[in-house]
Write a protein that holds these residues in place. Structure first.
Motif, mmCIF file in Angstrom:
data_model
loop_
_atom_site.group_PDB
_atom_site.id
_atom_site.type_symbol
_atom_site.label_atom_id
_atom_site.label_comp_id
_atom_site.label_asym_id
_atom_site.label_seq_id
_atom_site.Cartn_x
_atom_site.Cartn_y
_atom_site.Cartn_z
ATOM 1 N N ILE A 74 44.069 39.214 41.101
ATOM 2 C CA ILE A 74 43.726 40.355 40.238
ATOM 3 C C ILE A 74 44.853 41.372 40.235
ATOM 4 C CG2 ILE A 74 42.169 42.350 40.039
ATOM 5 C CD1 ILE A 74 39.900 40.403 41.000
ATOM 6 N N ASN A 75 45.382 41.702 41.406
ATOM 7 C CA ASN A 75 46.471 42.681 41.496
ATOM 8 C C ASN A 75 47.721 42.214 40.760
ATOM 9 O OD1 ASN A 75 44.818 44.302 43.051
ATOM 10 N ND2 ASN A 75 45.753 43.709 44.991
ATOM 11 N N GLU A 76 48.088 40.949 40.938
ATOM 12 C CA GLU A 76 49.295 40.424 40.284
ATOM 13 C C GLU A 76 49.154 40.426 38.766
ATOM 14 O OE1 GLU A 76 52.446 39.389 41.502
ATOM 15 O OE2 GLU A 76 51.619 40.537 43.173
ATOM 16 N N LEU A 77 48.001 40.007 38.276
ATOM 17 C CA LEU A 77 47.809 39.971 36.829
ATOM 18 C C LEU A 77 47.703 41.376 36.244
ATOM 19 C CD1 LEU A 77 45.542 36.822 36.551
ATOM 20 C CD2 LEU A 77 47.939 37.043 35.842
ATOM 21 N N ASN A 78 47.139 42.319 36.987
ATOM 22 C CA ASN A 78 47.129 43.704 36.522
ATOM 23 C C ASN A 78 48.545 44.278 36.477
ATOM 24 O OD1 ASN A 78 44.430 44.216 35.816
ATOM 25 N ND2 ASN A 78 43.871 44.668 37.931
ATOM 26 N N LYS A 79 49.409 43.862 37.415
ATOM 27 C CA LYS A 79 50.816 44.297 37.372
ATOM 28 C C LYS A 79 51.491 43.806 36.099
ATOM 29 C CE LYS A 79 51.809 43.887 42.205
ATOM 30 N NZ LYS A 79 52.659 43.217 43.180
ATOM 31 N N ILE A 80 51.201 42.567 35.720
ATOM 32 C CA ILE A 80 51.764 41.986 34.501
ATOM 33 C C ILE A 80 51.222 42.730 33.290
ATOM 34 C CG2 ILE A 80 51.730 39.928 33.011
ATOM 35 C CD1 ILE A 80 51.642 38.259 35.646
ATOM 36 N N GLY A 81 49.954 43.101 33.361
ATOM 37 C CA GLY A 81 49.267 43.732 32.244
ATOM 38 C C GLY A 81 48.378 42.708 31.569
ATOM 39 N N ILE A 82 47.143 42.653 31.990
ATOM 40 C CA ILE A 82 46.210 41.645 31.489
ATOM 41 C C ILE A 82 45.082 42.346 30.726
ATOM 42 C CG2 ILE A 82 44.858 41.576 33.626
ATOM 43 C CD1 ILE A 82 44.692 38.491 33.164
ATOM 44 N N PRO A 83 44.650 41.764 29.617
ATOM 45 C CA PRO A 83 43.619 42.414 28.810
ATOM 46 C C PRO A 83 42.311 42.646 29.566
ATOM 47 C CG PRO A 83 44.667 40.664 27.559
ATOM 48 C CD PRO A 83 45.146 40.539 28.974
ATOM 49 N N LYS A 84 41.709 43.800 29.277
ATOM 50 C CA LYS A 84 40.381 44.082 29.802
ATOM 51 C C LYS A 84 39.442 42.973 29.349
ATOM 52 C CE LYS A 84 40.991 49.074 29.869
ATOM 53 N NZ LYS A 84 40.609 50.369 29.274
ATOM 54 N N GLY A 85 38.448 42.684 30.150
ATOM 55 C CA GLY A 85 37.501 41.624 29.818
ATOM 56 C C GLY A 85 37.915 40.259 30.334
ATOM 57 N N SER A 86 39.040 40.194 31.041
ATOM 58 C CA SER A 86 39.440 38.939 31.679
ATOM 59 C C SER A 86 38.539 38.724 32.895
ATOM 60 C CB SER A 86 40.913 38.995 32.088
ATOM 61 O OG SER A 86 41.734 39.117 30.941
ATOM 62 N N LYS A 87 38.432 37.480 33.355
ATOM 63 C CA LYS A 87 37.499 37.173 34.441
ATOM 64 C C LYS A 87 38.118 36.215 35.451
ATOM 65 C CE LYS A 87 33.598 37.619 31.347
ATOM 66 N NZ LYS A 87 32.543 36.953 30.605
ATOM 67 N N LEU A 88 37.779 36.445 36.686
ATOM 68 C CA LEU A 88 38.095 35.516 37.763
ATOM 69 C C LEU A 88 36.776 34.808 38.073
ATOM 70 C CD1 LEU A 88 40.693 35.550 40.068
ATOM 71 C CD2 LEU A 88 38.634 35.849 41.400
ATOM 72 N N ILE A 89 36.753 33.475 38.002
ATOM 73 C CA ILE A 89 35.504 32.724 38.149
ATOM 74 C C ILE A 89 35.618 31.773 39.335
ATOM 75 C CG2 ILE A 89 33.879 31.170 36.998
ATOM 76 C CD1 ILE A 89 35.230 32.153 34.307
ATOM 77 N N HIS A 90 34.657 31.913 40.270
ATOM 78 C CA HIS A 90 34.619 31.036 41.439
ATOM 79 C C HIS A 90 33.153 30.797 41.794
ATOM 80 C CE1 HIS A 90 34.610 30.206 45.833
ATOM 81 N NE2 HIS A 90 35.554 29.375 45.459
ATOM 82 N N ASP A 91 32.757 29.546 41.911
ATOM 83 C CA ASP A 91 31.373 29.181 42.233
ATOM 84 C C ASP A 91 30.367 29.878 41.310
ATOM 85 O OD1 ASP A 91 32.032 27.395 44.195
ATOM 86 O OD2 ASP A 91 31.721 28.809 45.852
ATOM 87 N N ASN A 92 30.652 29.881 40.015
ATOM 88 C CA ASN A 92 29.785 30.475 38.985
ATOM 89 C C ASN A 92 29.610 31.985 39.121
ATOM 90 O OD1 ASN A 92 29.293 28.013 37.613
ATOM 91 N ND2 ASN A 92 27.820 27.466 39.213
ATOM 92 N N VAL A 93 30.453 32.632 39.907
ATOM 93 C CA VAL A 93 30.437 34.086 40.017
ATOM 94 C C VAL A 93 31.659 34.608 39.272
ATOM 95 C CG1 VAL A 93 30.581 36.054 41.596
ATOM 96 C CG2 VAL A 93 29.250 34.034 42.243
ATOM 97 N N GLU A 94 31.419 35.560 38.364
ATOM 98 C CA GLU A 94 32.504 36.112 37.561
ATOM 99 C C GLU A 94 32.828 37.533 38.006
ATOM 100 O OE1 GLU A 94 31.373 35.866 33.445
ATOM 101 O OE2 GLU A 94 31.376 33.677 33.470
ATOM 102 N N ILE A 95 34.112 37.799 38.188
ATOM 103 C CA ILE A 95 34.584 39.144 38.484
ATOM 104 C C ILE A 95 35.410 39.567 37.274
ATOM 105 C CG2 ILE A 95 35.999 40.591 39.974
ATOM 106 C CD1 ILE A 95 35.540 38.458 42.186
ATOM 107 N N GLU A 96 34.943 40.588 36.568
ATOM 108 C CA GLU A 96 35.671 41.053 35.392
ATOM 109 C C GLU A 96 36.759 42.032 35.816
ATOM 110 O OE1 GLU A 96 34.559 43.332 31.302
ATOM 111 O OE2 GLU A 96 33.353 41.559 31.803
ATOM 112 N N PHE A 97 37.913 41.904 35.175
ATOM 113 C CA PHE A 97 39.026 42.799 35.479
ATOM 114 C C PHE A 97 39.940 42.889 34.264
ATOM 115 C CE2 PHE A 97 40.711 38.665 36.334
ATOM 116 C CZ PHE A 97 42.088 38.740 36.225
ATOM 117 N N GLY A 98 41.005 43.625 34.396
ATOM 118 C CA GLY A 98 41.982 43.811 33.332
ATOM 119 C C GLY A 98 42.281 45.283 33.164
ATOM 120 N N ASN A 99 43.483 45.566 32.689
ATOM 121 C CA ASN A 99 43.894 46.959 32.563
ATOM 122 C C ASN A 99 44.558 47.285 31.218
ATOM 123 O OD1 ASN A 99 46.228 45.511 32.981
ATOM 124 N ND2 ASN A 99 47.014 46.816 34.604
ATOM 125 N N LYS A 100 44.517 46.375 30.277
ATOM 126 C CA LYS A 100 45.153 46.617 28.976
ATOM 127 C C LYS A 100 44.159 46.405 27.843
ATOM 128 C CE LYS A 100 49.278 47.326 30.623
ATOM 129 N NZ LYS A 100 49.930 48.620 30.568
#
Length: 183
Positions: A74-100
């Protein structure tokens, strides 16, 4: 050594496969491997019924501690600049993140030949870049049906739209075009 695990990064971006690799895949893979946390092992694009890209995904194999690696991604992709509404998915659990936020500028590809002969899209994009300043930057583009869509990312769609709106409404190449917020 921790057990190998897998997760998916769903990127709320309509970028083409080569852009996905350059913008997200390669930098994330390099960062993960440098920290011995894992690697990007695949990627793809989800198309809708009209064969337009809806979002793209990265498949990640995690070799480091799971929670630490998830936060690192999440930190690395936010440094790059990732669109809001992006998700990290593991074991059917979604963590929404993004800063652009994403602004899509749609240009008609069916204007009169004289318009294209007298104008250069690169000049328009350079002017957008100048007008956006620190508020936004061109991310990628795609051609769909009768239009070319250029995507810009920044911290605020409203600021980006305001910055280019006057020029957009007065430029001949922008005739029949649209400015949309991508969500």
């Amino acid at each position: 050594m921790p057990k190998e695990q897998f997760l998916t990064v769903r990127i709320n971006d309509k970028c083409e496969p080569l852009d996905r690799g350059d913008i997200y895949e390669d930098p994330l893979d390099e960062a993960l491997q440098k920290e011995s946390l894992g690697e990007v092992t695949g990627g793809g694009s989800q198309l809708n019924e009209n064969y337009k890209i809806e979002y793209c995904e990265l498949e990640v194999t995690i070799t480091g501690e799971l929670e630490k690696t998830k936060q690192f991604i999440i930190n690395e992709l936010n440094k790059i600049g990732i669109p809001k509404g992006s998700k990290l998915i593991h074991d059917n659990v979604e963590i929404e993140f993004g800063n652009k936020e994403i602004m899509a500028v749609c240009f008609s590809n069916i204007l009169a030949d004289e318009v294209y002969e007298k104008n250069d899209i690169n000049d328009v994009l350079e002017e957008f870049d100048e007008l956006l300043g620190e508020d936004g930057e061109m991310a990628n583009h795609t051609e769909i049906d009768d239009e070319t869509i250029v995507y810009f990312k920044g911290t605020s769609f409203a600021k980006m739209q305001k910055a280019i709106n006057e020029y957009f409404t007065s430029n001949e190449l922008c005739t029949n075009g649209r400015i949309l917020q991508e969500t």
